[in-house]
Motif scaffolding. Structure first.
Motif, PDB file in Angstrom:
ATOM      1  N   TYR A 129      -4.442   1.097   8.474  1.00 41.35           N
ATOM      2  CA  TYR A 129      -4.473   0.335   7.214  1.00 41.35           C
ATOM      3  C   TYR A 129      -5.721  -0.541   7.161  1.00 41.35           C
ATOM      4  CZ  TYR A 129      -3.633  -2.907   3.472  1.00 41.35           C
ATOM      5  OH  TYR A 129      -3.812  -3.644   2.331  1.00 41.35           O
ATOM      6  N   TYR A 151       0.838  -1.209   0.000  1.00 39.90           N
ATOM      7  CA  TYR A 151       0.000   0.000   0.000  1.00 39.90           C
ATOM      8  C   TYR A 151       0.872   1.258   0.000  1.00 39.90           C
ATOM      9  CZ  TYR A 151      -3.006   3.704   1.824  1.00 39.90           C
ATOM     10  OH  TYR A 151      -3.663   4.894   2.004  1.00 39.90           O
ATOM     11  N   GLN A 206      -2.030  -3.002  -5.876  1.00 39.27           N
ATOM     12  CA  GLN A 206      -3.288  -3.294  -5.181  1.00 39.27           C
ATOM     13  C   GLN A 206      -4.470  -2.725  -5.963  1.00 39.27           C
ATOM     14  OE1 GLN A 206      -3.007  -1.951  -1.060  1.00 39.27           O
ATOM     15  NE2 GLN A 206      -1.946  -3.827  -0.472  1.00 39.27           N
ATOM     16  N   HIS A 243      -9.650  -2.172  -1.311  1.00 44.31           N
ATOM     17  CA  HIS A 243      -9.738  -2.840  -0.009  1.00 44.31           C
ATOM     18  C   HIS A 243     -11.193  -3.185   0.265  1.00 44.31           C
ATOM     19  CE1 HIS A 243      -6.009  -0.483  -0.005  1.00 44.31           C
ATOM     20  NE2 HIS A 243      -5.535  -1.467   0.735  1.00 44.31           N
ATOM     21  N   ASP A 299       2.725   1.547  -3.330  1.00 44.36           N
ATOM     22  CA  ASP A 299       1.810   1.981  -4.388  1.00 44.36           C
ATOM     23  C   ASP A 299       1.662   3.493  -4.396  1.00 44.36           C
ATOM     24  OD1 ASP A 299       1.276  -0.393  -5.599  1.00 44.36           O
ATOM     25  OD2 ASP A 299      -0.763  -0.628  -4.817  1.00 44.36           O
ATOM     26  N   ASN A 300       1.689   4.061  -3.225  1.00 43.64           N
ATOM     27  CA  ASN A 300       1.500   5.507  -3.119  1.00 43.64           C
ATOM     28  C   ASN A 300       2.809   6.278  -3.218  1.00 43.64           C
ATOM     29  OD1 ASN A 300      -1.469   6.111  -2.673  1.00 43.64           O
ATOM     30  ND2 ASN A 300      -1.121   4.372  -1.314  1.00 43.64           N
TER      31      ASN A 300
END
Length: 906
Positions: A369, A188, A202, A205, A191-192
């Motif tokens: 998260y 996560y 991803q 969620h 990815d950012n």
């Protein structure tokens, strides 16, 4: 006298009983479909998945399909896995589907229970994540349960250490993805930090089931998951400051073991100031002046390293390294390091090589998260003691699922001795007595040191036949645990939470067969050997049952009742008999911290003789109260961490959402133009005060600012001299000139190239400023507590100042982006995505003690380590082995295949 509440519970059952009973109609409905399901062919049963998906497309909800879907999974499980979920397991599955935590005792089949809601929720096609505590369990469960899902037409992926981005993307695209909590959090954050939406792995969620939910959402929630990169070497500073601490006397500092805090007294502060002044490290007159914030941080860390952290309890020194010992499992955590310079302070104390400190690039708590999931559930053997926390923070109810067979384990009252020596002597006597009658014994300790002390005492008492399972010898742990139920076996182990292997009476048949049939070709000889092993395990189980089942002896109570319950729960699985007893002394940490001095005096007055123990239910209750106090304190720590992280989390969401918008937008020229106009407006406001006369305008300063930020040489001073000119005219001229220069550049580069350049400049500048912002907030956190002395709420102060820092970030972003874009020139070469920075991930799962990331280079995280030639491998040092094929002989020299030796724990 029975209370009204007690009477109501007797008449109507507890709230938990009523919740469990409410699922009975659905259990019966699923049972009613069983005969019809059994008549279906394999293809017809598998075809139900397409039918269910069509129903969802037509408007049915997931919950509408629960009964038929669970019936399909039950029948498919019976055919594929040769396991038919019990009724209580169906109830567990319904609890997981209801955004709740299913508390199920050890050996009750949680892994199978999860398949029911996983299949049901995967029908929506949005992805389901099953979260485990380590790579081994993720692989094992994905491989085993993937057969079931595959039979029903669903795809299964697994996320473990060492996968490329392409492999990760494919695994997340599956209907069901098994992964560790660390990998999910790390992906996560990574990815950012990407610069292109297609690089992200991803896909959202939707629904997660967290296995060992108490370990992941409670134990590991005390510290955030951090992605960091190396900073400059400052080892000289650590060494210098470390030398000051031994020169202090006890009155120079105050230690609070309960709060794990260390502070300098007034006298100690004066001494330190003198030493720091002599070393040339003190700025200004006093230690607590604002310019000395970093030095205060370093001296506090050095004091904690010397006075709070104990060698061989909190850490060990090995191969010129300080290796942390996990407080919950007693296992080494190679690669995991304390943050904020604490690890460097310990390295300076132990005179080992000081590794460079890291800068935080991105961070998130597991609390924040997992709260991103639309639907969350969890399962564990022990969650009831933390029910309040699960409810407050995650909105999850804890529901205790009844066991399939009644629990036969006998839980004896604690025995309390005056001294540790008497306690250990009593434990050894008890171990010998149990061993002589063939009863398997599991002895639980709270640290490596205590495991080894007990092992030494056993040897001195002439007892040789036992196994020690702790941080120093954990390579063969799965097999050791699997055979701990053999009659007469004695296993000494640090905390047993989350080992992932059941202790079965007579030994674990599967692991015995895997080990003993290794390398044998199919045929009569193999079949005969298999039959012999099956018969032997069966006979050993009968013998262990006759001896009373597994006897769990605990040498101390842990801070948390949940950890004690996990140890107890190892005995009495699936209706087996068993026994558990805790042996304590007044010298134990928990007893010592919670006022055992008075109790010691009282026991002496009562005439308690050496070797005698006090056994009474009141003692158990008193200890439980002490544990509740510690649990409440730890809950407060986590709650407090979350309050502060929520401030950062709100800002994190804004930044991460902004990044995704920037990556998704076909063009960001309007966004950049707005930035440019905002910068122009700020320059005008700064140099032309409101309602000021023209002669009071700072024309010279404005011209310089325009030159510096916009890279334009404009006649601002001449404009100001024009008669009747207004500030709005100046603003309009500046904006027009800036827009014209930007348009010329865009025309010269071409729209495609310009869009790419703008996107990259904005994203990279945003990332750089965000990292600086995280460091600033870390520093703010470390000092904000002192505002409490001024009767101000530190959290409110933190919120206010964090907001100001965030506003500053946004202002700096506009200015930096505009300045770069007004200066940028393009060199004609193929466009390449900028590389991610060097990264390390830092977090540990409290259940396994393993750090899946360690302190290795994470810049690309694309592949396992390269293969190393056999002659270059050191059998005693796994770090020299590189990538080892699963079927290759294990480099340790055991003679087994790697997958059955060290590869089983990789």
């Amino acid at each position: 006298m029975v209370s009204f509440g007690g009477l109501a519970r007797k008449l109507f059952g507890s709230a938990n009983d009523r919740r469990v009973r409410s699922y009975q109609p659905k259990v019966q409905a699923i049972g009613a479909l069983e005969a019809a399901m059994q008549k279906l062919s394999d293809d017809e049963l598998a075809g139900k998945t397409a039918e269910f998906r069509q129903m969802i497309a037509e408007g049915k909800t997931i919950d509408d399909l629960l009964v038929p879907a669970f019936a399909v999974v039950r029948e498919a499980s019976r055919r594929v896995l040769k396991m038919r979920p019990f009724d209580v397991q169906l109830i567990g599955g319904m609890i997981l589907n209801d955004n709740s935590i299913a508390e199920m005792k050890t050996g009750e089949g949680k892994t199978l229970v999860a398949t029911l809601p996983v299949y049901l929720n995967a029908l929506a096609g949005k992805g389901v994540h099953v979260v485990t505590v380590n790579d081994y369990l993720a692989r094992r469960d994905a491989a085993t349960m993937g057969r079931l899902y595959g039979f029903l037409g669903l795809t299964t992926g697994v996320i473990v250490h060492g996968l490329s981005d392409e492999e990760r993307r494919a695994a997340y695209a599956c209907d069901i993805t098994y992964a560790t909590n660390n990998e999910l959090g790390f992906d996560y954050l990574r990815d950012n930090m990407k610069y292109d939406r297609t690089q992200m792995v991803q896909r959202g969620h939707n629904y997660a089931i967290v296995d060992e939910v108490d370990s992941i959402l409670v134990d590991e929630a005390r510290t955030p998951l951090i992605i960091s990169g190396p900073l400059d070497d400052r080892s000289d500073l650590y060494t210098t400051i470390d030398a000051f601490i031994p020169r202090l006397s006890p009155e120079d500092y105050e230690i609070d073991e309960k709060q794990r805090s260390a502070n300098f007294s007034e006298a100690g502060t004066e001494k330190l100031e003198k030493m720091l002044r002599e070393a040339g490290l003190l700025k200004g007159n006093a230690l607590y002046d604002v310019e000395n914030v970093a030095i205060v941080h370093h001296v506090n860390n050095a004091l904690k390293a010397h006075k709070l952290f104990q060698r061989d309890k909190d850490y060990i020194v090995r191969n010129d390294e300080v290796v942390i010992i996990d407080e919950f499992t007693g296992r080494m955590m190679p690669g995991r390091r304390y943050s904020d310079g604490q690890h460097q302070a310990l390295e300076a104390k132990e005179k080992v090589t000081i590794q460079p400190e890291n800068q935080t690039l991105a961070s998130i708590t597991f609390q924040n998260y997992f709260r991103m999931y639309d639907k969350l559930a969890g399962m564990t053997g022990t969650a009831a003691t933390e029910a309040e926390e699960f409810s407050n923070i995650y909105g999850l109810d804890v529901v205790e699922v009844p066991t399939n067979l009644p629990i036969k384990r006998i839980d004896d009252h604690d025995e309390v001795y005056r001294t540790a020596e008497e306690k250990y002597q009593a434990i050894i006597t008890e171990i010998k007595a149990a061993h002589e009658k063939g009863q398997p014994v599991l002895v639980g300790t709270t640290s490596i040191e205590k495991s080894e002390l007990l092992a030494t005492l056993l040897k001195q008492a002439g007892f040789q036949n036992f196994q020690v399972l702790n941080a120093r010898y954990h390579e063969q742990e799965a097999y050791i645990v699997s055979q701990a139920g053999v009659p007469g076996a004695v296993t000494i182990a640090t905390n047993m939470a989350g080992r992932g292997t059941d202790i079965q009476l007579g030994g674990n048949l599967e692991m015995r067969l895997e080990r003993e049939l290794e390398g044998m070709e199919p045929g009569p000889e193999r079949d005969a050997r298999e039959a012999a092993v099956v018969a032997e395990v069966k006979a050993l189980k009968e013998k262990a049952l006759a001896a009373g089942g597994l006897y769990v002896i605990a040498s101390e109570r842990h801070e948390s009742r949940r950890i004690d319950n996990q140890l107890r729960g190892r005995s009495g699985r699936q209706g087996d008999p068993g026994r558990s007893k805790f042996y304590l002394s007044l010298q134990d940490d928990l007893m010592r911290i919670f006022g055992s001095d008075r109790m010691d005096g009282m026991l002496q007055k009562l005439g308690l003789k050496e070797g005698e123990a006090i056994v009474h239910p009141w003692i158990n209750k008193a200890l439980e109260r002490a544990q509740k106090k510690v649990e409440a304190r730890n809950f407060d720590i986590r709650k407090n961490l979350l309050k502060y992280d929520d401030v950062l989390n709100d800002q994190r969401k804004v930044i991460f959402e902004q990044r995704i918008e920037l990556m998704d937008a076909p063009s960001i020229s309007e966004y950049v133009a707005d930035m440019r106009h905002d910068v122009v407006n700020e320059m005008v406001v700064q140099h032309i005060p409101e309602r000021a006369y023209a002669e009071q305008w700072d024309a010279k300063g404005l011209k310089a600012a325009v030159q510096q930020t916009l890279n334009l040489d404009l006649p601002v001073e001449e404009w100001v001299k024009e008669e009747g000119i207004a500030e709005d005219d100046i603003r309009a001229r500046l904006a027009e000139a800036a827009d014209k220069a930007a348009a010329e550049k865009a025309e010269r580069f071409g729209p495609e190239v310009m869009t790419y350049v703008e996107r990259q400049v904005v994203l990279q500048t945003l990332d750089h400023l965000w990292r600086e912002h995280i460091v600033n907030l870390d520093h703010l956190r470390s000092v904000i507590g002192f505002r409490g002395y001024a009767q101000r709420d530190p959290l409110q102060e933190y919120k206010a100042e964090a907001f100001e820092l965030f506003q500053s970030l946004l202002n700096n972003l506009r200015s930096a982006v505009v300045s770069q874009l007004m200066r940028v020139e393009i060199m004609r070469q193929p466009a390449e995505q900028p590389p991610l920075p060097d990264m390390e991930a830092h977090h540990i799962d409290a259940s396994t003690g393993e750090d899946e990331f360690g302190s290795r280079d994470r810049s690309q995280f694309l592949a396992e380590e390269a293969t190393v030639a056999p002659e270059n491998r050191d059998p005693n040092d796994p770090s020299t082995w590189g990538r080892v094929s699963r079927n290759e002989p294990c480099p340790c020299g055991s003679g087994q295949k790697y997958k059955h030796c060290h590869g089983a724990f990789a």
